[in-house]
Enzyme design. Structure first.
Site, mmCIF file in Angstrom:
data_model
loop_
_atom_site.group_PDB
_atom_site.id
_atom_site.type_symbol
_atom_site.label_atom_id
_atom_site.label_comp_id
_atom_site.label_asym_id
_atom_site.label_seq_id
_atom_site.Cartn_x
_atom_site.Cartn_y
_atom_site.Cartn_z
ATOM 1 N N THR A 137 0.933 -1.152 -0.101
ATOM 2 C CA THR A 137 -0.156 -0.019 0.058
ATOM 3 C C THR A 137 0.972 1.221 0.036
ATOM 4 O O THR A 137 1.971 1.051 0.614
ATOM 5 C CB THR A 137 -0.844 0.030 1.180
ATOM 6 N N GLY A 153 2.480 2.344 -2.612
ATOM 7 C CA GLY A 153 3.578 1.952 -3.375
ATOM 8 C C GLY A 153 3.968 2.775 -4.709
ATOM 9 O O GLY A 153 4.947 2.402 -5.461
ATOM 10 N N GLY A 158 8.725 6.732 -2.915
ATOM 11 C CA GLY A 158 9.311 6.505 -1.658
ATOM 12 C C GLY A 158 9.561 5.026 -1.167
ATOM 13 O O GLY A 158 9.998 4.352 -2.096
ATOM 14 N N GLY A 212 7.491 2.708 -0.271
ATOM 15 C CA GLY A 212 6.690 1.876 -1.187
ATOM 16 C C GLY A 212 7.100 1.467 -2.180
ATOM 17 O O GLY A 212 7.196 0.269 -2.699
ATOM 18 N N TYR A 271 2.116 12.446 15.151
ATOM 19 C CA TYR A 271 2.629 11.189 14.260
ATOM 20 C C TYR A 271 3.384 10.317 14.987
ATOM 21 O O TYR A 271 2.884 8.964 14.642
ATOM 22 C CB TYR A 271 3.551 11.720 13.321
#
Ligand SMILES: NC(=O)c1ccc[n+]([C@@H]2O[C@H](COP(=O)([O-])OP(=O)(O)OC[C@H]3O[C@@H](n4cnc5c(N)ncnc54)[C@H](OP(=O)(O)O)[C@@H]3O)[C@@H](O)[C@H]2O)c1
Length: 250
Positions: free
Chosen positions: A13, A15, A18, A20, A150
């Site tokens: 997910t 993807g 970065g 992914g 975060y």
């Protein structure tokens, strides 16, 4: 040499860029067919072309009906899932006094709700001995100014893995948390805004906090994801694997 994920069906997910994207590439190089998600169709098309043995499906992980459609399609096309890398996520920075409800909802929807239902809705498709990899962060176990929401969301992700290995023990499905440190991705540099000089300043600042003296590259996180996805980690379960140049270890 034999490939580590030959014949496996994987989902990454987030993807399209970065970590992914780098992981989807490595999974495909190791012989997997990789389903890639992301919200932007144009980025998906580019990623699929780059990865090769891949299928791109536009999905917002925070939308449960879109997750249902995703798994219906994977089920129809491949019938099972061997590797699930729940990677989609991210965050933005606000100090405690400025945190808003929208900031909280956006961060927890992406990193906590999205991950929970990405995994839950995959359960009927997951094969015996499947590997689930959750994406944590060094921020989940150390403090960062203006990044508390975060950090809390990534601590929640790590906590999911501890209990899910018990919920899934009858199916021999492994769940591990992969926790990157600062890694050179669009998601990281965008935290500094659009100015290239400020982005480099952020990278330099972050590199100085890392015992290895540099930030990570996406492929270095991807290589650790290959380990957790493959039988090389067949007895690794419920662990948090830091790939951070030592940042969270000092
Ligand atoms: N880079 C770091 O330093 C670092 C460090 C620790 C942990 N992490 C974690 O690693 C993961 C990847 O980070 P990254 O730095 O590679 O981020 P990135 O470059 O921003 O990539 C994020 C990916 O996720 C997708 N995405 C975001 N929200 C989504 C949603 N709601 N539904 C579906 N896809 C979504 C994005 O595509 P769309 O925007 O098109 O949807 C993109 O493909 C995140 O969970 C992040 O928190 C990163």
């Amino acid at each position: 040499m034999s490939k580590k994920l030959e014949g496996k069906i994987a989902l990454v997910t987030g993807g399209t860029t970065g970590i992914g994207l780098a992981t989807a590439k490595r999974f495909a190089e190791e012989g997997a067919h990789v389903f890639i998600t992301g919200r932007r169709q144009a980025e998906l098309d580019k990623a699929v072309a780059l990865v090769g043995n891949a299928t791109g499906i536009a999905v917002d992980s925070t939308r449960l009906e879109q997750l249902d459609e995703l798994y219906a399609r994977i089920g129809k096309e491949k019938g099972r899932l061997d590797v699930l890398f729940a990677n989609a996520g991210g965050g933005s920075m606000l100090p405690l006094g400025d945190i808003t409800e929208a900031h909280y909802d956006d961060t927890f929807d992406r990193n906590v709700k999205g991950v929970l239902f990405t995994v839950q809705k995959a359960l009927p498709l997951l094969a015996q001995n499947a590997s689930i990899i959750l994406t944590g962060s060094t921020a989940g176990s150390s403090g960062t100014a203006a990044f508390s929401v975060y950090s809390a969301s990534k601590a929640a992700v790590r906590a999911f893995a501890r209990s899910w290995i018990l919920d899934l023990k009858d199916r021999a499905i492994r769940v591990n948390t992969l926790s990157p440190g600062a890694t050179r991705t669009p998601g990281l540099v965008d935290l500094a805004g659009p100015d290239a000089g400020q982005q480099q300043g952020l990278l330099d600042y972050l590199a100085a906090q890392v015992p290895l003296g540099r930030v990570g590259e996406p492929v270095e996180i991807a290589n650790a994801a290959v380990f957790l996805a493959s039988d090389d980690s067949s007895f690794v379960n419920g662990a948090e694997l830091f790939v951070d140049g030592g940042q969270a270890q000092v």
